[in-house]
Design a protein around this motif. Structure first.
Motif, short mmCIF file in Angstrom:
data_model
loop_
_atom_site.label_atom_id
_atom_site.label_comp_id
_atom_site.label_asym_id
_atom_site.label_seq_id
_atom_site.Cartn_x
_atom_site.Cartn_y
_atom_site.Cartn_z
N LEU A 143 -5.57 2.54 10.66
CA LEU A 143 -4.44 1.63 11.48
C LEU A 143 -5.19 0.24 11.89
O LEU A 143 -5.61 -0.50 11.02
N ASN A 144 -5.08 0.22 13.20
CA ASN A 144 -5.59 -1.25 13.54
C ASN A 144 -7.33 -1.02 14.27
O ASN A 144 -7.81 -1.58 15.19
N GLY A 145 -7.99 -0.11 13.52
CA GLY A 145 -9.38 -0.04 13.84
C GLY A 145 -10.17 -1.29 13.07
O GLY A 145 -9.62 -2.18 12.23
N ALA A 146 -11.35 -1.30 13.63
CA ALA A 146 -12.19 -2.54 13.24
C ALA A 146 -13.82 -2.10 13.68
O ALA A 146 -13.78 -1.23 14.59
N ASP A 147 -14.58 -2.76 12.91
CA ASP A 147 -16.11 -2.53 13.27
C ASP A 147 -16.84 -4.05 12.94
O ASP A 147 -16.39 -4.56 12.15
N SER A 148 -17.87 -4.24 13.72
CA SER A 148 -18.47 -5.40 13.30
C SER A 148 -19.68 -5.38 14.10
O SER A 148 -19.80 -4.73 15.22
N LYS A 149 -20.78 -5.95 13.55
CA LYS A 149 -22.04 -6.23 14.50
C LYS A 149 -21.99 -7.64 15.05
O LYS A 149 -21.57 -8.52 14.32
N VAL A 150 -22.81 -7.87 16.01
CA VAL A 150 -22.98 -9.12 16.60
C VAL A 150 -24.41 -9.73 16.57
O VAL A 150 -25.13 -8.79 17.19
N LEU A 151 -24.77 -10.72 16.44
CA LEU A 151 -26.36 -11.27 16.52
C LEU A 151 -26.40 -11.94 17.76
O LEU A 151 -25.99 -13.30 17.84
N GLY A 152 -27.22 -11.65 18.71
CA GLY A 152 -27.62 -12.30 20.11
C GLY A 152 -28.65 -13.35 19.84
O GLY A 152 -29.77 -12.89 20.19
N GLU A 153 -28.80 -14.21 18.96
CA GLU A 153 -29.80 -15.39 18.69
C GLU A 153 -29.31 -16.58 18.86
O GLU A 153 -28.23 -17.01 18.66
N THR A 154 -30.29 -17.53 19.31
CA THR A 154 -29.85 -18.77 19.75
C THR A 154 -29.26 -19.50 18.76
O THR A 154 -28.08 -20.25 19.01
N ASN A 155 -29.53 -19.51 17.45
CA ASN A 155 -29.02 -20.41 16.40
C ASN A 155 -27.86 -19.47 15.63
O ASN A 155 -27.51 -20.29 14.72
N GLN A 156 -27.57 -18.52 15.95
CA GLN A 156 -26.88 -17.53 15.19
C GLN A 156 -25.74 -16.78 16.18
O GLN A 156 -24.94 -15.89 15.60
N GLY A 157 -25.53 -17.08 17.29
CA GLY A 157 -24.82 -16.59 18.27
C GLY A 157 -23.19 -16.66 18.08
O GLY A 157 -22.44 -15.94 18.52
N ASN A 158 -22.75 -17.73 17.17
CA ASN A 158 -21.63 -17.98 16.89
C ASN A 158 -21.13 -17.33 15.36
O ASN A 158 -20.17 -17.95 15.04
N THR A 159 -21.76 -16.67 14.62
CA THR A 159 -21.66 -16.20 13.43
C THR A 159 -21.15 -14.96 13.37
O THR A 159 -21.36 -13.76 14.23
N ASN A 160 -20.05 -14.76 12.60
CA ASN A 160 -19.33 -13.65 12.34
C ASN A 160 -19.94 -12.59 11.41
O ASN A 160 -20.26 -13.13 10.16
N TYR A 161 -19.95 -11.20 11.71
CA TYR A 161 -20.50 -10.47 10.53
C TYR A 161 -19.41 -9.25 10.09
O TYR A 161 -19.87 -8.37 9.80
N GLY A 162 -18.10 -9.64 10.50
CA GLY A 162 -17.28 -8.46 10.40
C GLY A 162 -16.99 -7.95 9.00
O GLY A 162 -16.56 -6.80 8.63
N SER A 163 -17.28 -8.61 7.90
CA SER A 163 -17.17 -8.41 6.46
C SER A 163 -18.44 -7.51 6.19
O SER A 163 -18.33 -6.99 4.68
N GLY A 164 -19.45 -7.31 6.50
CA GLY A 164 -20.49 -6.70 6.13
C GLY A 164 -20.64 -5.03 6.22
O GLY A 164 -19.56 -4.47 6.81
N SER A 165 -21.32 -4.58 5.12
CA SER A 165 -21.34 -3.06 5.04
C SER A 165 -21.98 -2.26 5.87
O SER A 165 -22.20 -0.95 5.77
N ASP A 166 -23.01 -2.84 6.82
CA ASP A 166 -23.63 -2.11 7.71
C ASP A 166 -23.51 -2.88 9.33
O ASP A 166 -22.91 -3.76 9.48
#
Length: 266
Positions: free
Chosen positions: A47-70
């Motif tokens: 249904l409307n489920g989702a998963d993603s990791k987020v990276l808290g790093e100065t130069n990558q805090g705005n990067t999306n990783y939602g399509s990754g397999s891990d």
């Protein structure tokens, strides 16, 4: 003769009641088995489920990783600090929930930490933020977080005013987590969507926790296994009492008929 007919009639009555008792007990046991197996499995892919990791790093805090397999959880303080966000759509699950288990499958990775613990948070409904976008979520816009005043990010920045601590889980090849707080959190949901946030419990810049996401081709997606309260399961003593009661009714019916025949004969 008359006595043989009476006995035959009485036996027929008894046999009829015995059949009824047997059928009733079988139906009760089938119902009990059905209730014991009443469980629902929901993954982040449903249904409307989702998963993603987020990276808290100065130069990558705005990067999306939602399509990754891990998915990933790591607290490196000033390095690559990761959080995992999971959303489950429980709108089709009957509550109240009597049990709930979160299951996570390891993603093979050279930096996979052996053992250790990770923490689970539940995003509060009052934040109205469960509908975050898997393809747009980043550390800087993720719900339920607070950010340090400096330029770096850390994965322990879950805001306890926005998310409840549901407990700590031991890391295994398939990690399972359940707690009274998790069950309460799910039962108190009001919008049919629940968000869990996974974080590290120690500072370690060399190893981390890795789990398969719903995008992984072969490994299981993050899963919630529910058991909802169904009809009460009869205890064996209850079934026995029912049988005794029905047998008593059969005996009473036989005595009533005998008495009636005796009165008629006299």
């Amino acid at each position: 003769d008359w006595s043989s007919d009476v006995c035959s009639s009485d036996l027929k009555i008894m046999f009829t009641f015995v059949r009824c008792i047997t059928i009733a007990i079988v139906l009760i046991m089938l119902l009990a088995a059905t209730n014991r197996l009443e469980a629902t499995t929901i993954t982040t892919a449903d249904l409307n489920g989702a998963d993603s990791k987020v990276l808290g790093e100065t130069n990558q805090g705005n990067t999306n990783y939602g399509s990754g397999s891990d998915l990933n959880a790591q607290d490196a303080t000033t390095g690559s600090s990761w959080l995992t966000f999971l959303r489950f759509d429980i709108s089709n699950v009957s509550d109240p929930f009597t049990s709930a288990v979160l299951e996570l499958t390891d993603f093979p990775h050279g930096a996979q930490r052996v053992g250790g613990n990770f923490k689970i948070f539940g995003l509060k409904d009052s934040e109205n933020a469960d509908n975050w976008g898997e393809s747009t979520i980043t550390y800087q816009n993720a719900p339920g977080l607070t950010f340090p005043s400096g330029s770096g990010f850390a994965s322990d920045e879950v805001d306890l005013a926005k998310a409840d601590v549901l407990g700590t889980a031991a890391h295994l090849s398939v990690s399972s987590f359940s707690s009274a707080a998790l069950i309460t959190f799910l039962n108190e949901d009001t919008d049919g969507l629940v968000t869990l946030i996974l974080s590290d419990t120690v500072v370690d810049g060399f190893t981390a926790f890795f789990w398969a996401s719903k995008e992984h081709a072969t490994l299981a997606a993050p899963t919630l296994v529910f058991e909802a309260s169904g009809a009460p399961v009869p205890e064996p003593a209850t079934v026995a009492l029912l049988g005794i009661g029905l047998a008593g009714l059969a005996g009473a019916e036989v005595r009533r008929r005998r008495k009636k025949r005796a009165v008629g004969k006299s």
